[in-house]
Design a protein around this motif. Structure first.
Motif, PDB file in Angstrom:
ATOM      1  N   LEU A 299     -11.115   2.330  -6.295  1.00 23.17           N
ATOM      2  CA  LEU A 299     -10.647   2.025  -4.936  1.00 23.17           C
ATOM      3  C   LEU A 299     -11.827   1.696  -4.037  1.00 23.17           C
ATOM      4  O   LEU A 299     -12.922   2.212  -4.236  1.00 23.17           O
ATOM      5  CB  LEU A 299      -9.910   3.219  -4.328  1.00 23.17           C
TER       6      LEU A 299
ATOM      7  N   ARG B 251      -1.493  12.839  -6.682  1.00 28.47           N
ATOM      8  CA  ARG B 251      -2.174  12.200  -7.809  1.00 28.47           C
ATOM      9  C   ARG B 251      -3.034  13.260  -8.480  1.00 28.47           C
ATOM     10  O   ARG B 251      -3.561  14.148  -7.817  1.00 28.47           O
ATOM     11  CB  ARG B 251      -3.104  11.067  -7.344  1.00 28.47           C
TER      12      ARG B 251
ATOM     13  N   HIS C 264       2.867   1.074  -4.872  1.00 29.17           N
ATOM     14  CA  HIS C 264       2.596   1.359  -6.285  1.00 29.17           C
ATOM     15  C   HIS C 264       2.974   2.789  -6.651  1.00 29.17           C
ATOM     16  O   HIS C 264       2.814   3.706  -5.846  1.00 29.17           O
ATOM     17  CB  HIS C 264       1.128   1.076  -6.634  1.00 29.17           C
TER      18      HIS C 264
ATOM     19  N   ARG D 193      -6.349  -0.330 -11.755  1.00 29.50           N
ATOM     20  CA  ARG D 193      -6.275   0.623 -12.877  1.00 29.50           C
ATOM     21  C   ARG D 193      -6.857  -0.071 -14.098  1.00 29.50           C
ATOM     22  O   ARG D 193      -6.585  -1.266 -14.308  1.00 29.50           O
ATOM     23  CB  ARG D 193      -4.851   1.022 -13.251  1.00 29.50           C
TER      24      ARG D 193
ATOM     25  N   THR E  73      -6.319  13.214 -10.256  1.00 29.70           N
ATOM     26  CA  THR E  73      -7.490  12.438 -10.676  1.00 29.70           C
ATOM     27  C   THR E  73      -8.755  13.289 -10.629  1.00 29.70           C
ATOM     28  O   THR E  73      -8.899  14.162  -9.776  1.00 29.70           O
ATOM     29  CB  THR E  73      -7.737  11.180  -9.811  1.00 29.70           C
TER      30      THR E  73
ATOM     31  N   GLN F 230      -7.435   9.243 -13.993  1.00 29.65           N
ATOM     32  CA  GLN F 230      -6.134   9.835 -13.696  1.00 29.65           C
ATOM     33  C   GLN F 230      -5.379  10.210 -14.970  1.00 29.65           C
ATOM     34  O   GLN F 230      -5.444   9.490 -15.965  1.00 29.65           O
ATOM     35  CB  GLN F 230      -5.307   8.824 -12.870  1.00 29.65           C
TER      36      GLN F 230
ATOM     37  N   GLN G 102     -12.672  12.742 -10.017  1.00 27.69           N
ATOM     38  CA  GLN G 102     -13.427  11.678  -9.364  1.00 27.69           C
ATOM     39  C   GLN G 102     -14.900  11.708  -9.766  1.00 27.69           C
ATOM     40  O   GLN G 102     -15.492  12.782  -9.869  1.00 27.69           O
ATOM     41  CB  GLN G 102     -13.245  11.827  -7.847  1.00 27.69           C
TER      42      GLN G 102
ATOM     43  N   HIS H  10       3.425   5.318 -10.583  1.00 29.05           N
ATOM     44  CA  HIS H  10       3.130   5.321 -12.015  1.00 29.05           C
ATOM     45  C   HIS H  10       4.154   6.174 -12.761  1.00 29.05           C
ATOM     46  O   HIS H  10       4.473   7.273 -12.312  1.00 29.05           O
ATOM     47  CB  HIS H  10       1.740   5.914 -12.286  1.00 29.05           C
TER      48      HIS H  10
ATOM     49  N   HIS I  44      -1.546   1.863   0.622  1.00 27.55           N
ATOM     50  CA  HIS I  44      -2.645   2.159   1.548  1.00 27.55           C
ATOM     51  C   HIS I  44      -3.470   0.901   1.754  1.00 27.55           C
ATOM     52  O   HIS I  44      -3.380  -0.056   0.979  1.00 27.55           O
ATOM     53  CB  HIS I  44      -3.515   3.304   1.041  1.00 27.55           C
TER      54      HIS I  44
ATOM     55  N   HIS J  66       3.472   5.002  -3.069  1.00 27.53           N
ATOM     56  CA  HIS J  66       2.847   4.907  -1.740  1.00 27.53           C
ATOM     57  C   HIS J  66       2.070   3.590  -1.650  1.00 27.53           C
ATOM     58  O   HIS J  66       1.994   2.834  -2.612  1.00 27.53           O
ATOM     59  CB  HIS J  66       1.956   6.124  -1.456  1.00 27.53           C
TER      60      HIS J  66
ATOM     61  N   ASP K  80      -9.132   4.690 -12.112  1.00 27.93           N
ATOM     62  CA  ASP K  80      -8.713   4.125 -10.833  1.00 27.93           C
ATOM     63  C   ASP K  80      -9.983   3.733 -10.104  1.00 27.93           C
ATOM     64  O   ASP K  80     -10.932   4.510 -10.066  1.00 27.93           O
ATOM     65  CB  ASP K  80      -8.036   5.187  -9.958  1.00 27.93           C
TER      66      ASP K  80
HETATM   67  C1  1HN Z   1      -4.800   6.821  -5.264  1.00 30.50           C
HETATM   68  O1  1HN Z   1      -3.874   6.544  -4.320  1.00 30.50           O
HETATM   69  C2  1HN Z   1      -4.512   6.609  -6.612  1.00 30.50           C
HETATM   70  O2  1HN Z   1      -2.464   5.480  -6.256  1.00 30.50           O
HETATM   71  C3  1HN Z   1      -5.473   6.887  -7.572  1.00 30.50           C
HETATM   72  O3  1HN Z   1      -2.847   6.238  -8.220  1.00 30.50           O
HETATM   73  C4  1HN Z   1      -6.715   7.376  -7.225  1.00 30.50           C
HETATM   74  C5  1HN Z   1      -8.296   8.085  -5.537  1.00 30.50           C
HETATM   75  C6  1HN Z   1      -8.609   8.281  -4.223  1.00 30.50           C
HETATM   76  C7  1HN Z   1      -7.678   8.018  -3.220  1.00 30.50           C
HETATM   77  C8  1HN Z   1      -6.420   7.542  -3.538  1.00 30.50           C
HETATM   78  C9  1HN Z   1      -3.181   6.062  -7.056  1.00 30.50           C
HETATM   79  C10 1HN Z   1      -7.025   7.604  -5.881  1.00 30.50           C
HETATM   80  C11 1HN Z   1      -6.075   7.318  -4.874  1.00 30.50           C
END
Ligand code: 1HN
Length: 350
Positions: free
Chosen positions: A161, A68, A145, A112, A70, A93, A72, A147, A106, A104, A159
């Motif tokens: 989380l 990814r 998910h 979003r 991104t 992002q 932060q 993108h 988690h 992936h 994003d």
């Molecule tokens: C993540 O998995 C995504 O799936 C976006 O797009 C931001 C920030 C920290 C950890 C995992 C995504 C994330 C992230």
């Protein structure tokens, strides 16, 4: 009677013995956690850093490429954890034309909120969810998910989380999709919004309706805020405000992250209040000032379009729309559903 010197010697020995045995006395000092600070992240800076990262960070599954891209948002007192708050992380992002952010899942729950996008989509559990500016897309925990940007312009979104909360709870886990970069699309476009909307079939086949993939359109949120403003429905403390809800349970969007949209009418200043729960705001449009804290401790957060800002838990805050002619629209995320579930939600009004 023991003398002070004797007591001190015994106490010192006691502390050594306890430390050696992983014990400590209630009377012994412990390290205090720093308070989180109110903060503003200016969009222009975030966007420039993201643009630059687009030049130097490759997206893709091979070796040193990131999965990814991104940038932060970090609270200055949480630099080690790279966290926006102790529960939530907000990142921004970038997916460039032709790029794919691979599939992936988690145990952190994510969402979003689109900022720049003309048809880029996130696929969640087999459904393509198209992002237009201001649209909100939920990725509840353990949902697949990925993108895809098939358009000719960059796609940029927020994003959010709950990863830090999940980490505190020692409940982390993640998995890459093993059958390709993206998951197969198995549902028609608009499926969730149709199936779980105002008219819906039985949902008893769904394992946990509190964890529904779903999307909300900004055109709907904005139109609702405008109708409420016209009808004079507003809170003294938040202006015209809406909570995004889970369409089936009527509860918060997701068990750990609540989402809100609010409108501050031209020239409006809200009254100060404070509550438990940390809030991260993103300005969809407009300009203003949020005062956090009171008296000599007050901090003024000045914000404009697309800026992000943070108000810590239990911080007094009031918002002011500095335009006399234009409304301000703000999207925000909060860990309030967690506090409510734990019976820790409290509010105090000035
Ligand atoms: C993540 O998995 C995504 O799936 C976006 O797009 C931001 C920030 C920290 C950890 C995992 C995504 C994330 C992230």
């Amino acid at each position: 009677m023991a003398t002070k010197a004797e007591i001190d010697t015994r106490l010192e020995a006691l502390h050594v013995r306890m430390k050696e045995n992983s014990l400590a006395g209630h009377w012994q000092e412990r390290q205090r956690r720093p308070d989180l600070v109110p903060w503003v992240w200016e969009w222009a800076t975030i966007r420039e850093c993201l643009e630059e990262s687009g030049e130097v960070i490759k997206l893709g599954g091979v070796n040193d490429a990131a999965n990814r891209r991104t940038v932060q948002l970090i609270n200055p007192n949480l630099t080690e954890a790279k966290a926006t708050t102790r529960t939530l992380q907000m990142s921004v992002q970038l997916v460039k034309p032709g790029e794919v952010a691979e599939c992936h899942r988690h145990r952190a729950t994510a969402l979003r909120f689109a900022v720049e996008s003309t048809g880029t989509y996130t696929t969640v559990e087999g459904e393509r969810m198209v992002m237009e500016p201001g649209d909100l897309i939920l990725t509840p925990n353990w949902k697949w998910h990925d993108h895809t940007n098939n358009t000719d312009g960059p796609a940029v979104w927020l994003d959010v989380l709950d990863g830090h909360l999940v980490t505190h709870l020692d409940a982390t886990g993640r998995e890459n999709f093993s059958e390709g970069t993206t998951q197969p699309i198995t549902k028609p476009d608009g499926y969730s919004r149709k199936r779980f909307g105002a008219m819906r079939p039985d949902t008893s086949d769904i394992d946990d309706v509190a964890l529904l993939p779903y999307s909300y359109k900004w055109v709907d949120a904005k139109a609702t805020l405008e109708s409420m403003a016209e009808a004079g429905e507003a809170s003294d403390y938040d202006g015209v405000i809406l909570e995004y809800t889970n369409p089936v349970t009527g509860g918060p969007t997701m068990p750990t992250i609540g989402c809100w949209a609010q409108m501050l009418r031209p020239g409006e200043t809200t009254r100060a209040h404070r509550h438990t729960g940390s809030t991260i705001y993103h300005v969809v449009g407009g300009a203003g000032v949020t005062t956090v804290g009171r008296g000599s401790e007050a901090t003024e957060l000045t914000w404009g379009e697309h800026d992000c800002f943070f108000v810590p838990s239990w911080g007094w805050h009031e918002h002011r729309n500095t335009s006399k002619t234009e409304p301000a629209y703000i999207f925000s995320v909060t860990d309030r559903p967690v506090l409510q579930a734990l019976h820790l939600h409290r509010e105090e009004r000035a």
